[in-house]
Design a protein around this motif. Structure first.
Motif, PDB file in Angstrom:
ATOM      1  N   ALA A  69       0.479  -2.932  -7.525  1.00 44.25           N
ATOM      2  CA  ALA A  69       0.711  -3.007  -6.088  1.00 44.25           C
ATOM      3  C   ALA A  69      -0.598  -3.027  -5.311  1.00 44.25           C
ATOM      4  N   LEU A  70      -1.590  -2.256  -5.774  1.00 47.79           N
ATOM      5  CA  LEU A  70      -2.897  -2.266  -5.109  1.00 47.79           C
ATOM      6  C   LEU A  70      -3.579  -3.624  -5.242  1.00 47.79           C
ATOM      7  N   ILE A  71      -3.492  -4.215  -6.440  1.00 44.11           N
ATOM      8  CA  ILE A  71      -4.084  -5.540  -6.637  1.00 44.11           C
ATOM      9  C   ILE A  71      -3.432  -6.558  -5.704  1.00 44.11           C
ATOM     10  N   ALA A  72      -2.107  -6.495  -5.613  1.00 44.47           N
ATOM     11  CA  ALA A  72      -1.407  -7.413  -4.721  1.00 44.47           C
ATOM     12  C   ALA A  72      -1.785  -7.169  -3.263  1.00 44.47           C
ATOM     13  N   ALA A  73      -1.946  -5.897  -2.878  1.00 44.33           N
ATOM     14  CA  ALA A  73      -2.328  -5.586  -1.506  1.00 44.33           C
ATOM     15  C   ALA A  73      -3.717  -6.116  -1.183  1.00 44.33           C
ATOM     16  N   VAL A  74      -4.649  -5.966  -2.124  1.00 44.27           N
ATOM     17  CA  VAL A  74      -6.005  -6.489  -1.910  1.00 44.27           C
ATOM     18  C   VAL A  74      -5.964  -8.011  -1.781  1.00 44.27           C
ATOM     19  N   GLY A  75      -5.163  -8.664  -2.642  1.00 43.12           N
ATOM     20  CA  GLY A  75      -5.022 -10.111  -2.528  1.00 43.12           C
ATOM     21  C   GLY A  75      -4.429 -10.522  -1.197  1.00 43.12           C
ATOM     22  N   TYR A  76      -3.450  -9.761  -0.732  1.00 37.58           N
ATOM     23  CA  TYR A  76      -2.819 -10.034   0.572  1.00 37.58           C
ATOM     24  C   TYR A  76      -3.848  -9.908   1.690  1.00 37.58           C
ATOM     25  N   LEU A  77      -4.644  -8.843   1.644  1.00 37.00           N
ATOM     26  CA  LEU A  77      -5.669  -8.647   2.678  1.00 37.00           C
ATOM     27  C   LEU A  77      -6.686  -9.777   2.667  1.00 37.00           C
ATOM     28  N   ALA A  78      -7.103 -10.195   1.467  1.00 37.51           N
ATOM     29  CA  ALA A  78      -8.086 -11.271   1.378  1.00 37.51           C
ATOM     30  C   ALA A  78      -7.549 -12.572   1.967  1.00 37.51           C
ATOM     31  N   VAL A  79      -6.306 -12.885   1.667  1.00 36.64           N
ATOM     32  CA  VAL A  79      -5.722 -14.138   2.144  1.00 36.64           C
ATOM     33  C   VAL A  79      -5.526 -14.112   3.660  1.00 36.64           C
ATOM     34  N   THR A  80      -5.059 -12.994   4.181  1.00 36.80           N
ATOM     35  CA  THR A  80      -4.756 -12.927   5.613  1.00 36.80           C
ATOM     36  C   THR A  80      -5.996 -12.714   6.480  1.00 36.80           C
ATOM     37  N   MET A  81      -7.171 -12.655   5.875  1.00 37.19           N
ATOM     38  CA  MET A  81      -8.417 -12.648   6.656  1.00 37.19           C
ATOM     39  C   MET A  81      -8.819 -14.045   7.106  1.00 37.19           C
ATOM     40  N   SER A  82      -8.222 -15.072   6.530  1.00 41.35           N
ATOM     41  CA  SER A  82      -8.654 -16.441   6.817  1.00 41.35           C
ATOM     42  C   SER A  82      -8.575 -16.821   8.297  1.00 41.35           C
ATOM     43  N   PRO A  83      -7.580 -16.346   9.094  1.00 45.03           N
ATOM     44  CA  PRO A  83      -7.596 -16.717  10.515  1.00 45.03           C
ATOM     45  C   PRO A  83      -8.839 -16.241  11.265  1.00 45.03           C
ATOM     46  N   PHE A  84      -9.528 -15.225  10.739  1.00 41.91           N
ATOM     47  CA  PHE A  84     -10.732 -14.721  11.396  1.00 41.91           C
ATOM     48  C   PHE A  84     -12.002 -15.360  10.831  1.00 41.91           C
ATOM     49  N   LEU A  85     -11.884 -16.059   9.703  1.00 43.07           N
ATOM     50  CA  LEU A  85     -13.069 -16.561   9.010  1.00 43.07           C
ATOM     51  C   LEU A  85     -13.259 -18.069   9.134  1.00 43.07           C
ATOM     52  N   PHE A  86     -12.175 -18.830   9.199  1.00 37.57           N
ATOM     53  CA  PHE A  86     -12.279 -20.284   9.140  1.00 37.57           C
ATOM     54  C   PHE A  86     -12.037 -20.892  10.513  1.00 37.57           C
ATOM     55  N   PRO A  87     -12.913 -21.819  10.931  1.00 38.26           N
ATOM     56  CA  PRO A  87     -12.803 -22.391  12.289  1.00 38.26           C
ATOM     57  C   PRO A  87     -11.485 -23.113  12.554  1.00 38.26           C
ATOM     58  N   LEU A 126       0.831  -1.208   0.000  1.00 42.71           N
ATOM     59  CA  LEU A 126       0.000   0.000   0.000  1.00 42.71           C
ATOM     60  C   LEU A 126       0.863   1.255   0.000  1.00 42.71           C
ATOM     61  N   ALA A 127       1.982   1.215   0.728  1.00 39.77           N
ATOM     62  CA  ALA A 127       2.858   2.390   0.773  1.00 39.77           C
ATOM     63  C   ALA A 127       3.442   2.689  -0.603  1.00 39.77           C
ATOM     64  N   LEU A 128       3.875   1.642  -1.325  1.00 39.69           N
ATOM     65  CA  LEU A 128       4.413   1.871  -2.666  1.00 39.69           C
ATOM     66  C   LEU A 128       3.351   2.394  -3.616  1.00 39.69           C
ATOM     67  N   ALA A 129       2.130   1.907  -3.452  1.00 41.03           N
ATOM     68  CA  ALA A 129       1.071   2.306  -4.369  1.00 41.03           C
ATOM     69  C   ALA A 129       0.560   3.712  -4.100  1.00 41.03           C
ATOM     70  N   LEU A 130       0.580   4.144  -2.833  1.00 37.23           N
ATOM     71  CA  LEU A 130      -0.095   5.381  -2.466  1.00 37.23           C
ATOM     72  C   LEU A 130       0.850   6.502  -2.054  1.00 37.23           C
ATOM     73  N   ALA A 131       2.134   6.216  -1.808  1.00 36.05           N
ATOM     74  CA  ALA A 131       3.067   7.247  -1.330  1.00 36.05           C
ATOM     75  C   ALA A 131       4.212   7.405  -2.317  1.00 36.05           C
ATOM     76  N   ASP A 132       4.737   8.621  -2.384  1.00 37.53           N
ATOM     77  CA  ASP A 132       5.882   8.859  -3.259  1.00 37.53           C
ATOM     78  C   ASP A 132       7.082   9.420  -2.500  1.00 37.53           C
TER      79      ASP A 132
END
Length: 400
Positions: free
Chosen positions: A362-380, A285-291
């Motif tokens: 970079a934004l696409i990769a960040a969104v993918g990263y967020l989606a994957v790392t949500m699994s500890p909160f979603l799956f029993p 996110l920093a690479l995508a949104l900051a210069d």
């Protein structure tokens, strides 16, 4: 580890300076890492049968000769390039065997030292991160001062020191005698299949592998494509390449020291989930949104501190769940599958950058990263991070 981090820089540079080809330098890196991963996978049953300590000592002893031979072959007139690549591949394979053995040796060493699993794995991860933080810049200094050949000889000496230390000073207990006796009468193919069967039977281990496959792929795209493109397209200069990695490393070492102290008092699943969810995609996110360089550096340091909790928690849980006599083969399968995403990361990241531009990729990769790392909160299955597994939880697999 320090010697291997230095070699990670020295081997491609040696090939580049002796063969004058960037493509061959890249091939040398592939020649080292591909056998490393494969040897770690196929070496698991060997570690379980022979034992992790003798396997580690034997692999490190053989690595002394293999690594020391690389600069000799590189400067020997009349020796073909294929001979050099084969020697590099041999060195990578031997290191893969040795590291697989040391990963299986670690939980027994932690137990013999009287440490908690969380604190022991955190200390181990801290050593890994400190060796990277020190080893990569040290490699540049040593190569400039003495040349890559002398640096590789230093790595050979580091393997000799490792073999002596483990052979003389690391005295730990073995796995259950009955289980070891059964391993000795089991065929190699059956032993390797047992590793895959155990992995398939554990939903948490499957979830860990799937998550790490994806996050390793995103991390590789960040390191090998997004950062160089960001540096090239901005006014930052080439020095920013090393500075970002240094900031992340400093944050990781500081975070690891803190986590080593407080680890036993923290809830594992919540700590793992929050730190991975925030720290993982933060740099993307920093690479995508900051210069501005300082924004990226601060983000990298914070991300390093958060991510420093991830490996110790995962390692502690893996060691708790896997029976001792199966750890070599099961951990080898786990690491081989988790690292399989790394070769794809640079290719996919480069394609996405050329197609959509750096910010969008970079934004696409960040969104993918967020989606994957949500699994500890979603799956029993991830709730088992907070549960202490019972020794009889998998009686059939322990008896296999």
């Amino acid at each position: 580890m320090l010697g291997s981090r230095i070699t990670f820089v020295a081997v491609p540079w040696l090939v580049l300076t002796t063969q004058d080809s960037a493509m061959l330098a890249g091939l040398a890196g592939l020649a080292e890492m591909l056998p490393y991963v494969l040897a770690g996978l196929i070496g698991g049953p060997i570690v379980d049968r022979v034992g992790p300590r003798p396997t580690a000592v034997a692999a490190d002893t053989a690595s002394v000769l293999a690594v020391a031979g690389i600069p000799l072959v590189a400067h020997w007139e009349g020796v073909s390039l294929s001979a050099l690549i084969l020697l590099i591949a041999l060195a990578g394979a031997l290191r893969g065997f040795g590291d697989a053995a040391k990963r299986a040796l670690l939980p027994r060493t932690i137990a013999a030292a009287g440490l908690s699993t969380e604190r022991g794995t955190a200390m181990y991860d801290g050593v890994c991160r400190a060796s990277t933080l020190v080893g990569l810049p040290l490699a540049g200094v040593l190569i400039a001062a003495f040349g890559p050949a002398a640096v590789l000889l230093f790595d050979a000496l580091s393997f000799a020191a490792s073999a002596i230390i483990i052979g003389l000073l690391v005295r730990v207990g073995c796995a259950d005698a009955a289980a070891l006796a059964e391993c000795e009468h089991q065929g190699y193919a059956d032993a390797l299949r047992d590793g895959f069967r155990w992995v398939r039977s554990d939903r948490l281990i499957l979830g860990v592998m799937a998550m790490l496959f994806a996050t390793n792929m995103f991390d590789q795209a960040f390191a090998t494509v997004f950062v160089p493109v960001w540096v090239r397209e901005g006014p930052h200069g080439p020095a920013a390449l090393g500075v970002i990695g240094t900031a992340f490393g400093l944050g990781a070492v500081a975070g690891n020291i803190l986590y080593t102290v407080v680890a036993p008092r923290l809830p594992r699943r919540l700590t793992f989930g929050v730190c991975f969810f925030i720290g993982g995609p933060a740099q993307l996110l920093a690479l995508a949104l900051a210069d501005r360089v300082w924004t990226v550096l601060v983000t990298a340091a914070i991300a390093g501190a958060l991510i420093s909790t991830v490996n110790p928690i995962l390692m502690a849980e893996v060691y708790r769940r896997i029976p001792t006599h199966l750890q070599g083969r099961v951990i080898s399968v786990l690491i081989a599958v988790s690292w399989a995403g790394i070769p794809f990361g640079g290719v996919i990241g480069g394609w996405a950058t050329d197609r959509f531009g750096l910010q969008a990729a970079a934004l696409i990769a960040a969104v993918g990263y967020l989606a994957v790392t949500m699994s500890p909160f979603l799956f029993p299955a991830w709730r088992e991070l907070d549960a202490r597994p019972r020794p009889e939880a998998k009686p059939a697999m322990v008896a296999a």
